[in-house]
Design a protein around this motif. Structure first.
Motif, PDB file in Angstrom:
ATOM      1  N   ALA A  38       0.819  -1.214   0.000  1.00  0.00           N
ATOM      2  CA  ALA A  38       0.000   0.000   0.000  1.00  0.00           C
ATOM      3  C   ALA A  38       0.851   1.262   0.000  1.00  0.00           C
ATOM      4  CB  ALA A  38      -0.935  -0.005   1.208  1.00  0.00           C
ATOM      5  N   LEU A  40       2.357   3.136   2.553  1.00  0.00           N
ATOM      6  CA  LEU A  40       1.972   4.176   3.499  1.00  0.00           C
ATOM      7  C   LEU A  40       3.146   5.056   3.930  1.00  0.00           C
ATOM      8  CD1 LEU A  40      -0.531   2.351   5.884  1.00  0.00           C
ATOM      9  CD2 LEU A  40      -1.006   3.709   3.846  1.00  0.00           C
ATOM     10  N   ARG A 311      -8.149  -2.910   2.503  1.00  0.00           N
ATOM     11  CA  ARG A 311      -8.722  -2.112   1.410  1.00  0.00           C
ATOM     12  C   ARG A 311      -9.801  -1.161   1.918  1.00  0.00           C
ATOM     13  NH1 ARG A 311      -9.265  -7.221  -2.495  1.00  0.00           N
ATOM     14  NH2 ARG A 311      -7.083  -7.401  -3.093  1.00  0.00           N
ATOM     15  N   LEU A 314      -7.999   1.737   3.718  1.00  0.00           N
ATOM     16  CA  LEU A 314      -7.347   2.665   2.795  1.00  0.00           C
ATOM     17  C   LEU A 314      -8.386   3.500   2.039  1.00  0.00           C
ATOM     18  CD1 LEU A 314      -4.469   0.463   1.336  1.00  0.00           C
ATOM     19  CD2 LEU A 314      -4.411   2.046   3.274  1.00  0.00           C
ATOM     20  N   VAL A 319      -6.705   6.925   0.758  1.00  0.00           N
ATOM     21  CA  VAL A 319      -5.330   6.681   0.324  1.00  0.00           C
ATOM     22  C   VAL A 319      -5.352   6.318  -1.156  1.00  0.00           C
ATOM     23  CG1 VAL A 319      -3.281   5.243   0.625  1.00  0.00           C
ATOM     24  CG2 VAL A 319      -4.653   5.912   2.619  1.00  0.00           C
ATOM     25  N   GLY A 323      -0.346   4.879  -2.800  1.00  0.00           N
ATOM     26  CA  GLY A 323       0.071   5.176  -1.446  1.00  0.00           C
ATOM     27  C   GLY A 323       0.170   6.676  -1.220  1.00  0.00           C
ATOM     28  N   SER A 332       1.499   6.754   9.987  1.00  0.00           N
ATOM     29  CA  SER A 332       1.413   5.550   9.153  1.00  0.00           C
ATOM     30  C   SER A 332       1.466   4.289  10.004  1.00  0.00           C
ATOM     31  CB  SER A 332       2.555   5.542   8.138  1.00  0.00           C
ATOM     32  OG  SER A 332       2.452   6.638   7.251  1.00  0.00           O
ATOM     33  N   GLU A 336      -1.348   1.327  10.415  1.00  0.00           N
ATOM     34  CA  GLU A 336      -1.021  -0.082  10.185  1.00  0.00           C
ATOM     35  C   GLU A 336      -1.409  -0.949  11.380  1.00  0.00           C
ATOM     36  OE1 GLU A 336       2.612  -2.658   8.194  1.00  0.00           O
ATOM     37  OE2 GLU A 336       2.900  -0.543   8.681  1.00  0.00           O
TER      38      GLU A 336
END
Length: 365
Positions: A38, A40, A311, A314, A319, A323, A332, A336
Motif C-alpha cells: 500500500a 503508506l 482495502r 485505505l 489513500v 500510497g 502511518s 497499520e
C-alpha cells in the motif's frame, strides 16, 4: 544426528500446539506484506526501508502453510476414514468462511478486488467455486477476495489428500526421506524448467498453479509420516528457525524465480517436523503458549479477511492506489497497527459467528 524412537502410527496422535502457534507470525508477515504494498511510508524513508525489509517477502509464508496443511492433515487422519467423510470435513472447514468473505468482496464493502474486472462472471465464478488458480490470468486468480487463490490450491489438496495419504502409508519407512528429497529436487528444478517462459506465465506456474504447489503439501504429508514412523532426525528447532530467518532476509538477492518457493523450501520442510517433535518431547516453545494457540486458531479467518480490511481502511482514509507520502511515520504506523487489530477483530467475529457453528453443523455434529 540420531533417529528418534517414536512408535509406529497411532490412531490418535498427540496434540501439536506449536504448529498452531506458529501460524500467528506467518499470518502477520503476510498482513505486513499487503500493507507494505500500500506504500503508506514515504518512499526512501527509513520507515519505508524497514517495512520493506521486514515484510517484502511475506509471501514465503504460503509455503509454510501448504507444508503445515499436509503435515497436520496427515497427523490427524483417522485410520479407515472414508474419502467422503474426509472431504466433508474439509468442505465444512473451508467453505463457510470463503462464502462470507467472497460475498463481502463481491458486494464491494471492502473495495471488492484490486484486479480490474472483478465483477465479471469470468472472474466471479472461478473465485466462488475455488478454481481460479487453474487459470493463468492474474485478473482471474487474484479476482474477488485476492488471497483466496491459495484456498483454491488447498481445495485441490483436500481433494487428492486421501489418495496421497494412502500412497505414503504404503511406502517403506526407509523410502520416506528419499521421497521427500526427490520432491524438493523437483521444486528446485522449476525455475530452470521455466527459464524460457514469460515472467507472468512462470509466476503463475511456480507460485499459483495447484498441482505444482501440491508438491509442498505432499512434502508435509511425508514429513508427518517421517515423525510418526520414527525416521525424524533430532534436529534442534533453532537450526531451521535461524535458517528460515536468514533465507527470508536474503531472498531478495536471489534470482526471482528461485525466491518464489524454492529458496525457503528446505528450512521450512525441516522446521515443521522439528516443532512437532519438540511438542511430542515436551519441549514447549513460545508458540505452544495457550494464547498463541488461540490466536493460531483465528488465522484461517484472519487470512481471508485481512486484505478486505486493509482495502476498506485505505478507502476510508482516501489513500490513493500508489500510497501516500503526506503522513509522518508515527501516523502511518498507527494506521497499520489499527488495521492489524481490526483484522484480528473481524477474524474473531467470523470465527465465532460463521466458522465454528457452521463447521459443526456441516460435519453433522
Amino acid at each position: 544426528m540420531r533417529l528418534s524412537a517414536a512408535p509406529e502410527r497411532a490412531p490418535h496422535p498427540g496434540r501439536l500446539p506449536s504448529l498452531s502457534g506458529t501460524r500467528v507470525p506467518a499470518a502477520i508477515l503476510v498482513f505486513g506484506f499487503h500493507m507494505q504494498i500500500a506504500g503508506l511510508y514515504a518512499k526512501g524513508s527509513t520507515a519505508d526501508a524497514a517495512s520493506a525489509g521486514l515484510f517484502e517477502h511475506g509471501t514465503m509464508r504460503v509455503s509454510f502453510f501448504f507444508l503445515l496443511s499436509g503435515f497436520v492433515l496427515s497427523w490427524a487422519a483417522r485410520p479407515g476414514e472414508s474419502k467422503r467423510r474426509a472431504w466433508r470435513k474439509r468442505a465444512a472447514r473451508v467453505f463457510p468462511n470463503h462464502a462470507v468473505t467472497a460475498v463481502v468482496a463481491l458486494a464491494g464493502a471492502a473495495g471488492a478486488s484490486a484486479a480490474a474486472g472483478a465483477g465479471s462472471l469470468r472472474v466471479v465464478l472461478p473465485g466462488l467455486f475455488l478454481v481460479q488458480s487453474w487459470v493463468p490470468d492474474q485478473k482471474v486468480y487474484f479476482g474477488l477476495n485476492t488471497v483466496s487463490w491459495s484456498l483454491s490450491c488447498e481445495a485441490f489438496f483436500y481433494l487428492v489428500f486421501p489418495f496421497v495419504l494412502s500412497a505414503v502409508d504404503r511406502l517403506d519407512p526407509r523410502r520416506l526421506w528419499p521421497a521427500a528429497i526427490a520432491l524438493m529436487g523437483v521444486v528446485w528444478s522449476l525455475p530452470v524448467l521455466t527459464s524460457g517462459w514469460s515472467q507472468p506465465l512462470a509466476y503463475w506456474f511456480i507460485y499459483v498453479f495447484p498441482p505444482v504447489r501440491a508438491l509442498e503439501f505432499v512434502l508435509g504429508v511425508l514429513m508427518a509420516q517421517i515423525v510418526r514412523k520414527g525416521r525424524w532426525v533430532r534436529l534442534p528447532v533453532w537450526v531451521p528457525t535461524v535458517t528460515v530467518v536468514a533465507v527470508y532476509l536474503g531472498v531478495g538477492y536471489l534470482p526471482v524465480r528461485i525466491g518464489y518457493v524454492a529458496a525457503a523450501l528446505v528450512p521450512l520442510v525441516l522446521l515443521v517436523p522439528a516443532l512437532a517433535q519438540a511438542d511430542l518431547d515436551g519441549r514447549r516453545w513460545i508458540w505452544a503458549h495457550p494464547r498463541m494457540v488461540w490466536l493460531g486458531e483465528l488465522t484461517f479467518a484472519f487470512y481471508l479477511v485481512h486484505q478486505l480490511v486493509i482495502r476498506f481502511a485505505l478507502k476510508l482514509l482516501h489513500v490513493p492506489p500508489t500510497g501516500t507520502v503526506g503522513w509522518g511515520t508515527a501516523h502511518s504506523a498507527t494506521v497499520e497497527l489499527t488495521a492489524l487489530a481490526a483484522a484480528f477483530g473481524a477474524a474473531l467475529l467470523l470465527h465465532r459467528v460463521v466458522e465454528l457453528p457452521l463447521n459443526d453443523r456441516l460435519r453433522g455434529r
